[in-house]
Design a protein around this motif. Structure first.
Motif, PDB file in Angstrom:
ATOM      1  N   ASN A 289     -12.886  -4.952 -10.650  1.00 55.65           N
ATOM      2  CA  ASN A 289     -12.285  -3.621 -10.543  1.00 55.65           C
ATOM      3  C   ASN A 289     -10.760  -3.683 -10.581  1.00 55.65           C
ATOM      4  N   LEU A 290     -10.176  -4.724  -9.983  1.00 55.62           N
ATOM      5  CA  LEU A 290      -8.725  -4.894 -10.056  1.00 55.62           C
ATOM      6  C   LEU A 290      -8.293  -5.145 -11.501  1.00 55.62           C
ATOM      7  N   LYS A 291      -9.068  -5.941 -12.209  1.00 56.16           N
ATOM      8  CA  LYS A 291      -8.765  -6.217 -13.615  1.00 56.16           C
ATOM      9  C   LYS A 291      -8.833  -4.934 -14.446  1.00 56.16           C
ATOM     10  N   ARG A 292      -9.813  -4.096 -14.170  1.00 52.48           N
ATOM     11  CA  ARG A 292      -9.935  -2.821 -14.891  1.00 52.48           C
ATOM     12  C   ARG A 292      -8.744  -1.902 -14.584  1.00 52.48           C
ATOM     13  N   LEU A 293      -8.320  -1.880 -13.316  1.00 51.28           N
ATOM     14  CA  LEU A 293      -7.167  -1.055 -12.955  1.00 51.28           C
ATOM     15  C   LEU A 293      -5.900  -1.583 -13.629  1.00 51.28           C
ATOM     16  N   LYS A 294      -5.801  -2.887 -13.781  1.00 52.37           N
ATOM     17  CA  LYS A 294      -4.646  -3.459 -14.490  1.00 52.37           C
ATOM     18  C   LYS A 294      -4.639  -2.989 -15.944  1.00 52.37           C
ATOM     19  N   THR A 295      -5.803  -2.912 -16.562  1.00 50.22           N
ATOM     20  CA  THR A 295      -5.899  -2.424 -17.935  1.00 50.22           C
ATOM     21  C   THR A 295      -5.362  -0.993 -18.022  1.00 50.22           C
TER      22      THR A 295
ATOM     23  N   ALA B 131       5.658  11.242 -17.923  1.00 54.23           N
ATOM     24  CA  ALA B 131       6.359  10.065 -17.407  1.00 54.23           C
ATOM     25  C   ALA B 131       5.970   9.795 -15.953  1.00 54.23           C
ATOM     26  N   SER B 132       5.871  10.839 -15.161  1.00 56.69           N
ATOM     27  CA  SER B 132       5.480  10.687 -13.758  1.00 56.69           C
ATOM     28  C   SER B 132       4.031  10.235 -13.635  1.00 56.69           C
ATOM     29  N   LEU B 133       3.159  10.764 -14.497  1.00 51.48           N
ATOM     30  CA  LEU B 133       1.760  10.351 -14.464  1.00 51.48           C
ATOM     31  C   LEU B 133       1.613   8.875 -14.826  1.00 51.48           C
ATOM     32  N   ARG B 134       2.364   8.443 -15.820  1.00 48.12           N
ATOM     33  CA  ARG B 134       2.338   7.025 -16.205  1.00 48.12           C
ATOM     34  C   ARG B 134       2.843   6.150 -15.056  1.00 48.12           C
ATOM     35  N   ALA B 135       3.923   6.574 -14.430  1.00 42.58           N
ATOM     36  CA  ALA B 135       4.455   5.815 -13.293  1.00 42.58           C
ATOM     37  C   ALA B 135       3.475   5.823 -12.122  1.00 42.58           C
ATOM     38  N   ALA B 136       2.737   6.908 -11.943  1.00 44.75           N
ATOM     39  CA  ALA B 136       1.738   6.986 -10.874  1.00 44.75           C
ATOM     40  C   ALA B 136       0.639   5.948 -11.079  1.00 44.75           C
ATOM     41  N   VAL B 137       0.180   5.800 -12.312  1.00 43.97           N
ATOM     42  CA  VAL B 137      -0.851   4.796 -12.625  1.00 43.97           C
ATOM     43  C   VAL B 137      -0.318   3.405 -12.302  1.00 43.97           C
ATOM     44  N   SER B 138       0.909   3.141 -12.710  1.00 42.84           N
ATOM     45  CA  SER B 138       1.525   1.846 -12.462  1.00 42.84           C
ATOM     46  C   SER B 138       1.652   1.552 -10.967  1.00 42.84           C
ATOM     47  N   ARG B 139       2.161   2.503 -10.217  1.00 42.90           N
ATOM     48  CA  ARG B 139       2.337   2.303  -8.770  1.00 42.90           C
ATOM     49  C   ARG B 139       0.983   2.153  -8.068  1.00 42.90           C
ATOM     50  N   ALA B 140      -0.035   2.870  -8.540  1.00 36.22           N
ATOM     51  CA  ALA B 140      -1.376   2.729  -7.942  1.00 36.22           C
ATOM     52  C   ALA B 140      -1.877   1.300  -8.112  1.00 36.22           C
ATOM     53  N   TYR B 141      -1.692   0.749  -9.311  1.00 32.70           N
ATOM     54  CA  TYR B 141      -2.106  -0.633  -9.551  1.00 32.70           C
ATOM     55  C   TYR B 141      -1.327  -1.584  -8.648  1.00 32.70           C
ATOM     56  N   TYR B 142      -0.019  -1.433  -8.592  1.00 25.69           N
ATOM     57  CA  TYR B 142       0.787  -2.368  -7.813  1.00 25.69           C
ATOM     58  C   TYR B 142       0.541  -2.258  -6.317  1.00 25.69           C
ATOM     59  N   ALA B 143       0.087  -1.107  -5.851  1.00 27.36           N
ATOM     60  CA  ALA B 143      -0.307  -0.991  -4.442  1.00 27.36           C
ATOM     61  C   ALA B 143      -1.430  -1.975  -4.135  1.00 27.36           C
ATOM     62  N   VAL B 144      -2.418  -2.011  -5.009  1.00 28.38           N
ATOM     63  CA  VAL B 144      -3.570  -2.894  -4.804  1.00 28.38           C
ATOM     64  C   VAL B 144      -3.205  -4.340  -5.111  1.00 28.38           C
TER      65      VAL B 144
ATOM     66  N   GLU C  63      -9.322   4.988  -7.923  1.00 29.57           N
ATOM     67  CA  GLU C  63      -9.767   3.594  -7.967  1.00 29.57           C
ATOM     68  C   GLU C  63      -8.919   2.735  -7.038  1.00 29.57           C
ATOM     69  N   ALA C  64      -7.620   2.942  -7.034  1.00 26.84           N
ATOM     70  CA  ALA C  64      -6.737   2.166  -6.168  1.00 26.84           C
ATOM     71  C   ALA C  64      -7.051   2.417  -4.689  1.00 26.84           C
ATOM     72  N   THR C  65      -7.302   3.661  -4.359  1.00 30.69           N
ATOM     73  CA  THR C  65      -7.647   4.009  -2.983  1.00 30.69           C
ATOM     74  C   THR C  65      -8.910   3.274  -2.546  1.00 30.69           C
ATOM     75  N   GLN C  66      -9.910   3.266  -3.418  1.00 29.93           N
ATOM     76  CA  GLN C  66     -11.156   2.569  -3.102  1.00 29.93           C
ATOM     77  C   GLN C  66     -10.939   1.062  -3.030  1.00 29.93           C
ATOM     78  N   LEU C  67     -10.151   0.521  -3.937  1.00 28.84           N
ATOM     79  CA  LEU C  67      -9.891  -0.919  -3.934  1.00 28.84           C
ATOM     80  C   LEU C  67      -9.171  -1.364  -2.661  1.00 28.84           C
ATOM     81  N   LEU C  68      -8.273  -0.554  -2.155  1.00 27.45           N
ATOM     82  CA  LEU C  68      -7.603  -0.901  -0.899  1.00 27.45           C
ATOM     83  C   LEU C  68      -8.603  -0.915   0.253  1.00 27.45           C
ATOM     84  N   LYS C  69      -9.542   0.016   0.242  1.00 28.69           N
ATOM     85  CA  LYS C  69     -10.611   0.013   1.256  1.00 28.69           C
ATOM     86  C   LYS C  69     -11.483  -1.230   1.094  1.00 28.69           C
TER      87      LYS C  69
ATOM     88  N   ALA D 252       0.818  -1.214   0.000  1.00 32.65           N
ATOM     89  CA  ALA D 252       0.000   0.000   0.000  1.00 32.65           C
ATOM     90  C   ALA D 252       0.854   1.268   0.000  1.00 32.65           C
ATOM     91  N   ASP D 253       2.121   1.156   0.428  1.00 37.18           N
ATOM     92  CA  ASP D 253       3.030   2.310   0.384  1.00 37.18           C
ATOM     93  C   ASP D 253       3.192   2.843  -1.033  1.00 37.18           C
TER      94      ASP D 253
END
Length: 127
Positions: A79-85, A23-36, A109-115, A7-8
């Protein structure tokens, strides 16, 4: 020093998102997915009492939750599958737009999925 949790990565996603360049926005999407994904994988392995085998692990984790009779777990899987997409788009498709709105949506979405994952784990519902 505190132990790392998957979750970090959501904190990292928010930091990258604030930078605002593509580049940072793309990495943010990736890290959000991997958090979940990391948290979901770890929770599932704890429930199962064994690790997932290597290879197609992302699909295996989604299938684990989707294979449940519990509707909340099925919704979580979808929802996890959609976030992976979203993550795949950010990581592999440089000609597809990833802007602040797209990154914000993935982080939300990642924040909600962690909840949702916390609620699933605390519900006592069978896997």
């Amino acid at each position: 020093m505190m132990a790392f949790t998957w979750a970090d990565y959501l904190t990292v996603a928010n930091t990258l998102n604030a930078a605002g360049d593509e580049a940072s926005l793309r990495a943010a999407v990736s890290r959000a997915y991997y958090a979940v994904f990391g948290e979901a994988k770890e929770a599932a392995e704890t429930e199962k009492g064994e690790d997932f085998p290597t290879g197609s692990i992302h699909e295996a984790v989604v299938n684990y939750y989707d294979g449940s009779s519990d509707n909340a777990r099925k919704v979580f899987a979808a929802n996890l599958k959609r976030l992976k997409t979203s993550r795949v788009r950010a990581d592999y498709h440089r000609n597809r737009l990833v802007d602040a709105r797209y990154a914000n949506q993935a982080i939300s979405e990642a924040t909600q999925l962690l909840k949702d994952l916390t609620a699933i784990a605390g519900s006592g519902a069978s896997p």
